[in-house]
Scaffold this motif. Structure first.
Motif, PDB file in Angstrom:
ATOM      1  N   PRO A   1       0.372  -1.527  -0.289  1.00  0.00           N
ATOM      2  CA  PRO A   1      -0.031   0.242  -0.634  1.00  0.00           C
ATOM      3  C   PRO A   1       1.190   1.265  -0.028  1.00  0.00           C
ATOM      4  CG  PRO A   1       0.430  -1.298   2.278  1.00  0.00           C
ATOM      5  CD  PRO A   1       0.834  -1.659   1.220  1.00  0.00           C
ATOM      6  N   GLY A   2       1.354   2.108  -1.007  1.00  0.00           N
ATOM      7  CA  GLY A   2       1.559   3.129  -1.189  1.00  0.00           C
ATOM      8  C   GLY A   2       3.410   2.955  -0.578  1.00  0.00           C
ATOM      9  N   ASP A   3       3.969   4.090  -0.574  1.00  0.00           N
ATOM     10  CA  ASP A   3       5.239   3.824  -0.553  1.00  0.00           C
ATOM     11  C   ASP A   3       5.755   3.842   0.812  1.00  0.00           C
ATOM     12  OD1 ASP A   3       5.255   4.964  -2.982  1.00  0.00           O
ATOM     13  OD2 ASP A   3       5.424   7.445  -2.416  1.00  0.00           O
TER      14      ASP A   3
ATOM     15  N   VAL B   1       3.067  -4.618   3.533  1.00  0.00           N
ATOM     16  CA  VAL B   1       2.715  -4.724   4.732  1.00  0.00           C
ATOM     17  C   VAL B   1       2.273  -6.591   4.402  1.00  0.00           C
ATOM     18  CG1 VAL B   1       0.330  -4.585   6.379  1.00  0.00           C
ATOM     19  CG2 VAL B   1       1.726  -2.197   5.441  1.00  0.00           C
ATOM     20  N   LEU B   2       2.383  -7.305   5.468  1.00  0.00           N
ATOM     21  CA  LEU B   2       1.689  -8.374   6.099  1.00  0.00           C
ATOM     22  C   LEU B   2       0.266  -8.751   6.209  1.00  0.00           C
ATOM     23  CD1 LEU B   2       2.203 -11.695   5.579  1.00  0.00           C
ATOM     24  CD2 LEU B   2       2.980 -11.969   7.575  1.00  0.00           C
TER      25      LEU B   2
ATOM     26  N   HIS C   1     -11.613  -7.553   6.397  1.00  0.00           N
ATOM     27  CA  HIS C   1     -12.996  -7.473   6.577  1.00  0.00           C
ATOM     28  C   HIS C   1     -13.824  -5.822   6.342  1.00  0.00           C
ATOM     29  CE1 HIS C   1     -12.471 -11.934   7.306  1.00  0.00           C
ATOM     30  NE2 HIS C   1     -12.676 -12.022   8.381  1.00  0.00           N
ATOM     31  N   THR C   2     -13.836  -5.579   7.586  1.00  0.00           N
ATOM     32  CA  THR C   2     -14.206  -4.022   7.526  1.00  0.00           C
ATOM     33  C   THR C   2     -13.372  -3.084   7.607  1.00  0.00           C
ATOM     34  OG1 THR C   2     -14.931  -4.058   9.865  1.00  0.00           O
ATOM     35  CG2 THR C   2     -16.328  -4.573   8.331  1.00  0.00           C
ATOM     36  N   THR C   3     -12.132  -3.734   8.040  1.00  0.00           N
ATOM     37  CA  THR C   3     -10.972  -3.137   8.566  1.00  0.00           C
ATOM     38  C   THR C   3     -10.144  -4.146   7.850  1.00  0.00           C
ATOM     39  OG1 THR C   3     -11.777  -2.057  10.265  1.00  0.00           O
ATOM     40  CG2 THR C   3      -9.710  -2.302  10.249  1.00  0.00           C
ATOM     41  N   LEU C   4      -9.002  -3.337   6.740  1.00  0.00           N
ATOM     42  CA  LEU C   4      -7.284  -4.162   6.680  1.00  0.00           C
ATOM     43  C   LEU C   4      -6.506  -4.171   7.112  1.00  0.00           C
ATOM     44  CD1 LEU C   4      -5.736  -5.263   4.020  1.00  0.00           C
ATOM     45  CD2 LEU C   4      -5.450  -3.255   3.474  1.00  0.00           C
TER      46      LEU C   4
ATOM     47  N   ILE D   1      -6.395   0.220   8.656  1.00  0.00           N
ATOM     48  CA  ILE D   1      -7.153   1.035   7.975  1.00  0.00           C
ATOM     49  C   ILE D   1      -8.660   0.683   7.707  1.00  0.00           C
ATOM     50  CG2 ILE D   1      -6.012   1.145   5.473  1.00  0.00           C
ATOM     51  CD1 ILE D   1      -5.751   3.857   5.747  1.00  0.00           C
ATOM     52  N   PRO D   2      -9.478   1.696   7.687  1.00  0.00           N
ATOM     53  CA  PRO D   2     -10.637   0.808   7.255  1.00  0.00           C
ATOM     54  C   PRO D   2     -11.086   0.445   5.502  1.00  0.00           C
ATOM     55  CG  PRO D   2     -10.961   3.120   8.954  1.00  0.00           C
ATOM     56  CD  PRO D   2      -9.322   2.227   8.291  1.00  0.00           C
ATOM     57  N   LEU D   3     -11.441  -0.314   4.641  1.00  0.00           N
ATOM     58  CA  LEU D   3     -11.325  -0.371   3.401  1.00  0.00           C
ATOM     59  C   LEU D   3     -12.263   0.359   2.421  1.00  0.00           C
ATOM     60  CD1 LEU D   3     -12.605  -4.706   3.523  1.00  0.00           C
ATOM     61  CD2 LEU D   3     -10.562  -3.525   3.356  1.00  0.00           C
TER      62      LEU D   3
END
Length: 102
Positions: free
Chosen positions: A4-6, A10-11, A16-19, A32-34
């Protein structure tokens, strides 16, 4: 593993509703919220990694590990949470099996 980005890969543990997951470079928890999640791309899966052996700590930013397939020493970025003074076996380093997952 996702990118995700620079701020480094991330493992991911759940989406579900949050990554949720952990940043591989720092060991910092990632959540972070999806709906707010940045565009990500899958780099690989945990099942596509192999445990390997740390050969040497080069400096504050790099370590050498044995490639689990070729048994050659390979220099990789050193995660912030990696303890260079840890006892043998205390810092297993997961090495991607696929070269494109690095």
């Amino acid at each position: 593993m996702i990118g995700p980005g620079d701020n480094g890969p991330v493992l991911a543990f759940g989406a579900h509703t949050t990554l949720t997951g952990v940043r591989l470079a720092t060991g910092e928890r990632y959540e972070i919220p999806l709906d707010d999640a940045p565009d990500v791309r899958r780099l690989g899966q945990r099942s596509e990694t192999s445990e390997t052996t740390v050969v040497a700590v080069e400096d504050a930013h790099a370590v050498q590990v044995l490639d689990p397939e070729t048994h050659e020493a390979v220099t990789v970025p050193r995660p912030d949470f990696f303890d260079p003074d840890g006892e043998s076996g205390s810092n297993p380093y997961q090495c991607p099996r696929r070269r494109d997952a690095v």
